[in-house]
Design a protein around this motif. Structure first.
Motif, short mmCIF file in Angstrom:
data_model
loop_
_atom_site.label_atom_id
_atom_site.label_comp_id
_atom_site.label_asym_id
_atom_site.label_seq_id
_atom_site.Cartn_x
_atom_site.Cartn_y
_atom_site.Cartn_z
N GLY A 1 0.82 -1.20 0.00
CA GLY A 1 0.00 0.00 0.00
C GLY A 1 0.86 1.25 0.00
O GLY A 1 2.07 1.19 0.21
N GLY A 2 0.24 2.39 -0.27
CA GLY A 2 0.96 3.65 -0.29
C GLY A 2 1.61 3.93 1.05
O GLY A 2 0.96 3.85 2.10
N LYS A 3 2.92 4.21 1.03
CA LYS A 3 3.70 4.45 2.24
C LYS A 3 3.56 3.32 3.25
O LYS A 3 3.59 3.51 4.46
CB LYS A 3 3.31 5.79 2.88
CG LYS A 3 3.60 6.99 1.98
CD LYS A 3 3.32 8.29 2.69
CE LYS A 3 3.68 9.49 1.79
NZ LYS A 3 3.43 10.79 2.46
N ASN A 4 3.40 2.10 2.74
CA ASN A 4 3.24 0.90 3.55
C ASN A 4 2.00 0.97 4.44
O ASN A 4 1.96 0.38 5.53
CB ASN A 4 4.49 0.60 4.38
CG ASN A 4 5.39 -0.42 3.69
OD1 ASN A 4 4.92 -1.30 2.97
ND2 ASN A 4 6.68 -0.32 3.91
N GLY A 5 0.98 1.64 3.96
CA GLY A 5 -0.25 1.83 4.74
C GLY A 5 -0.92 0.52 5.13
O GLY A 5 -1.38 0.38 6.27
#
Length: 287
Positions: free
Chosen positions: A69-73
């Motif tokens: 996910g975005g920025k390891n979300g």
């Protein structure tokens, strides 16, 4: 004409079947390498201080510069949902055979440290990438505690447990040995102190780390044997030997317990099979 057309139709159906099968296989392999799996383990430890009974830690390893996910979300959401008291990051945060995305280490470190106290040791890939001192500074600046052949005390419910961490053997040639770290732990806290060791390489446990006197060693590096097959501990090790051991879960040897996470990412062009990226939750239990 009709008799001649039947083989063509059969060949067409066979080709369609192969294309559908290939597409489904590709989708499965992609899912198998990107869909996070939360795995829970209970580590029964005879000498665990009573105050640490029930302590929950998330163990993460071998991210290899991978985003979930975005920025390891997605990864951070999965970790936060486990309500860990500690997060242990056991090396290979970066990958030597892939470009490291800008801000990757910093954003991942800040996100994890915002959930629970996070402790990190290097893996072999960080040293291959280079500039490890700068990486350590960046992680520390985002709230992660870096353990470089050193140790500290954790306090819980009035009891103390020692947490030590060692740099990967790929590090500096003159770095302190694991044996020296173990001696320092005993000198500082006594021969009977309960202590845990963060050490990246799972395959060093049977012949070295299990002899240090640590009650619990937490490692990665094995990638779960890359391809998980029934009745095996994985098909291939990270050094390409077949049917390795000590690749996933709990083990005991020489009075020491080892926990190995299957890890999260892949190195270079490799992939996992029947071996999803793992967010490992280890609950400490007094035996």
């Amino acid at each position: 004409m009709e008799r001649r057309s039947k083989p063509r139709r059969r060949r067409g159906r066979g080709l369609l079947f192969l294309l559908v099968f290939a597409a489904l296989t590709g989708l499965y392999v992609r899912w198998d390498n990107t869909a996070l799996q939360v795995s829970s383990f209970s580590a029964a430890l005879r000498d665990l201080p009573p105050g640490f009974d029930g302590c929950r830690a998330v163990v993460l390893g071998d991210l290899h510069s991978t985003w979930f996910g975005g920025k390891n979300g997605k990864l951070l959401e999965a970790v936060k949902a486990q309500e860990p008291e500690y997060i242990f990051l056991v090396g290979d945060l970066l990958d030597a055979f892939r470009d490291v995305p800008e801000g990757y280490a910093e954003e991942t470190a800040a996100g994890l440290a915002g959930i629970a106290p996070t402790y990190y040791v290097t893996g072999n890939h960080e040293w291959a990438v280079g500039d490890v001192p700068e990486l350590k500074k960046a992680l520390e600046a985002r709230g992660v505690t870096v353990l470089s052949n050193e140790f500290l005390a954790l306090e819980r419910n009035g009891d103390t447990a020692v947490l030590a961490g060692i740099d990967d053997p790929n590090g500096y040639a003159d770095q302190k040995s694991p044996e020296a770290v173990a001696e320092e732990v005993r000198a500082a806290y006594g021969e009977n102190a309960f202590w845990m060791l963060l050490a990246h390489r799972n395959d060093h446990f049977p012949e070295q780390y299990s002899l240090l006197g640590a009650d619990l060693v937490l490692s990665g590096h094995g990638h779960g044997g890359v391809i998980r097959l029934p009745f095996t501990d994985g098909l291939v090790s990270t050094d390409r030997s077949l049917f390795p051991s000590y690749t996933a879960g709990l083990y005991e040897k020489n009075g020491s317990t080892l926990f190995v996470t299957r890890g999260l990412g892949n190195t270079g062009p490799s992939f996992r099979l029947f071996n999803r990226p793992e967010v490992a939750v280890v609950t400490l239990r007094r035996e």
